[in-house]
Write a protein that holds these residues in place. Structure first.
Motif, PDB file in Angstrom:
ATOM      1  N   LEU A  99      10.017  27.692  30.176  1.00 47.02           N
ATOM      2  CA  LEU A  99      10.139  27.271  31.674  1.00 47.02           C
ATOM      3  C   LEU A  99      10.087  28.361  32.669  1.00 47.02           C
ATOM      4  O   LEU A  99       9.662  28.138  33.869  1.00 47.02           O
ATOM      5  N   PHE A 100      10.126  29.419  32.159  1.00 46.75           N
ATOM      6  CA  PHE A 100      10.171  30.827  32.930  1.00 46.75           C
ATOM      7  C   PHE A 100       8.804  30.968  33.530  1.00 46.75           C
ATOM      8  O   PHE A 100       7.633  30.927  32.763  1.00 46.75           O
ATOM      9  N   ARG A 101       8.489  31.255  34.681  1.00 47.25           N
ATOM     10  CA  ARG A 101       7.334  31.814  35.193  1.00 47.25           C
ATOM     11  C   ARG A 101       7.412  32.952  36.080  1.00 47.25           C
ATOM     12  O   ARG A 101       8.479  33.071  36.889  1.00 47.25           O
ATOM     13  N   PRO A 102       6.668  34.184  35.788  1.00 45.31           N
ATOM     14  CA  PRO A 102       6.826  35.232  36.527  1.00 45.31           C
ATOM     15  C   PRO A 102       6.412  35.183  37.900  1.00 45.31           C
ATOM     16  O   PRO A 102       5.641  34.290  38.368  1.00 45.31           O
ATOM     17  N   VAL A 103       6.570  36.402  38.648  1.00 46.16           N
ATOM     18  CA  VAL A 103       6.264  36.218  40.091  1.00 46.16           C
ATOM     19  C   VAL A 103       4.785  36.311  40.038  1.00 46.16           C
ATOM     20  O   VAL A 103       4.024  36.518  39.303  1.00 46.16           O
ATOM     21  N   ASP A 104       4.158  35.739  41.361  1.00 48.44           N
ATOM     22  CA  ASP A 104       2.787  35.793  41.686  1.00 48.44           C
ATOM     23  C   ASP A 104       2.007  37.120  41.567  1.00 48.44           C
ATOM     24  O   ASP A 104       3.026  37.961  42.023  1.00 48.44           O
ATOM     25  N   THR A 105       0.885  37.098  41.603  1.00 52.40           N
ATOM     26  CA  THR A 105       0.030  38.468  41.725  1.00 52.40           C
ATOM     27  C   THR A 105      -0.234  38.735  43.196  1.00 52.40           C
ATOM     28  O   THR A 105      -0.792  39.879  43.374  1.00 52.40           O
ATOM     29  N   VAL A 106       0.051  37.717  43.851  1.00 48.51           N
ATOM     30  CA  VAL A 106       0.007  37.994  45.306  1.00 48.51           C
ATOM     31  C   VAL A 106       1.209  38.913  45.608  1.00 48.51           C
ATOM     32  O   VAL A 106       2.303  38.411  45.373  1.00 48.51           O
ATOM     33  N   CYS A 107       1.124  39.989  46.484  1.00 48.67           N
ATOM     34  CA  CYS A 107       1.981  40.924  46.728  1.00 48.67           C
ATOM     35  C   CYS A 107       3.187  40.259  47.797  1.00 48.67           C
ATOM     36  O   CYS A 107       2.534  40.190  48.647  1.00 48.67           O
ATOM     37  N   PHE A 108       4.307  40.712  47.578  1.00 50.76           N
ATOM     38  CA  PHE A 108       5.199  40.491  48.528  1.00 50.76           C
ATOM     39  C   PHE A 108       6.463  41.265  48.487  1.00 50.76           C
ATOM     40  O   PHE A 108       6.793  41.651  47.643  1.00 50.76           O
ATOM     41  N   SER A 109       6.638  41.781  49.730  1.00 50.74           N
ATOM     42  CA  SER A 109       7.612  42.906  49.941  1.00 50.74           C
ATOM     43  C   SER A 109       8.863  42.326  49.352  1.00 50.74           C
ATOM     44  O   SER A 109       9.758  43.382  48.946  1.00 50.74           O
ATOM     45  N   SER A 110       9.484  41.165  49.242  1.00 48.15           N
ATOM     46  CA  SER A 110      10.669  40.798  48.669  1.00 48.15           C
ATOM     47  C   SER A 110      10.783  40.900  47.146  1.00 48.15           C
ATOM     48  O   SER A 110      11.748  40.722  46.521  1.00 48.15           O
ATOM     49  N   ASN A 111       9.486  41.063  46.399  1.00 49.61           N
ATOM     50  CA  ASN A 111       9.616  41.176  45.067  1.00 49.61           C
ATOM     51  C   ASN A 111       9.890  42.577  44.664  1.00 49.61           C
ATOM     52  O   ASN A 111       9.345  43.495  45.459  1.00 49.61           O
ATOM     53  N   THR A 112      10.638  42.709  43.586  1.00 51.59           N
ATOM     54  CA  THR A 112      11.216  44.163  43.306  1.00 51.59           C
ATOM     55  C   THR A 112      10.251  44.673  42.204  1.00 51.59           C
ATOM     56  O   THR A 112       9.692  43.990  41.476  1.00 51.59           O
TER      57      THR A 112
END
Length: 302
Positions: A44-57
């Motif tokens: 069920l896990f899905r990684p963060v998208d390849t679109v950059c967001f400052s909220s992603n660590t």
């Protein structure tokens, strides 16, 4: 009486064994259920998208890179070599997008990286936060790479792609990926100068010439030609801070003349040898520097 006692003893052992077996079965069931839940959670896990967001660590991106690597490894084992060629191309794009996002997140670290170099000890002295970041990047097969002129970038470790796709792609891709792994082990150039030896540069140029001849129908041909042309130009003329000749009087440096003669002797039928011979003749004839450069840049005679 003895028979009754023996029967009771056997009964107790049977009861104990049944309880032990039941306990073991129950424990195994718990373990299986736990494993099933873990596998279900993974599915069920899905990684963060390849679109950059400052909220992603940084951790978000490293986990994403690890997830994609695991997924790719499984696919590689199932695919045909031709399918894996395409998979390799797609995988590079995904990793490069995540690397871009990481670079945006860590831009301050990348800018400050060169300042951690201590000239007295001739080594880097990193603060704890940078050490931790380097360790975190390593989990995603990434590393900080200083590229000269005060710039630092995030690169995949040299053997990352080859360790995954080795012998699981078509012959041209296998050769291409392996060579890139070798060439990325260290810097090629920095501060407008060639870092590797002239011999290594000559051998690299020969490799790509042979690759182009061996795989004329390869989808990698445009990239191979681009690498080859760049290497050939650098091999013959050098860079601003590592030229092959003295601009003031048009004298070919001894180390470059020696290297050209090595190539001519070892690979007499190569185009690299042909251009090396031509270059030596032009310098010996005292042809003006500008004219020599023009002739060496001409690929039409190939």
């Amino acid at each position: 009486m003895i028979k009754k006692g023996l029967a009771a003893f056997i009964l107790l052992i049977s009861i104990f064994s049944c309880k032990k077996e039941a306990s073991k079965t129950s424990q195994e069931k718990v373990e299986i259920d736990t494993m099933s839940k873990t596998e279900h959670a993974k599915s069920l896990f899905r990684p963060v998208d390849t679109v950059c967001f400052s909220s992603n660590t940084t951790e978000n991106y490293i986990i994403a890179l690890q997830w994609h690597k695991d997924k790719i490894i499984k696919k590689v084992a199932q695919n045909s070599p031709r399918q894996n060629d395409k998979l390799y191309e797609d995988y590079i794009k995904i990793r490069n997008k995540y690397i871009l996002c990481l670079s945006e997140n860590l831009v301050k670290v990348l800018i400050d990286y060169v300042n951690y170099y201590d000239s007295n000890s001739n080594s880097y002295k990193f603060p704890e936060n940078v050490k931790k970041l380097a360790a975190e990047l390593k989990k995603g097969d990434l590393e900080f790479r200083e590229i000269g002129e005060g710039y630092t970038e995030i690169w995949s470790v040299p053997d990352h792609y080859f360790s995954i796709f080795r012998d699981n792609v078509t012959a041209d891709y296998n050769s291409y990926i392996e060579q890139l792994a070798k060439e990325s082990e260290g810097l090629y150039s920095a501060d407008a100068g060639i870092v590797i030896s002239w011999k290594e540069l000559g051998d690299r140029t020969i490799f790509w010439e042979n690759f182009i001849s061996k795989y004329p129908q390869s989808l990698l041909l445009p990239r191979a030609k681009e690498i080859y042309d760049s290497y050939l130009t650098d091999y013959l003329l050098g860079m601003d801070n590592t030229p092959t000749h003295e601009h003031s009087d048009g004298t070919l440096y001894d180390e470059n003349r020696k290297e050209f003669n090595r190539i001519i002797k070892k690979y007499p039928n190569s185009y690299v040898a042909k251009k090396s011979k031509e270059l030596i003749s032009l310098f010996d004839a005292k042809v003006p520097d500008e004219e020599i450069h023009k002739k060496m840049m001409d690929r039409n005679s190939k």
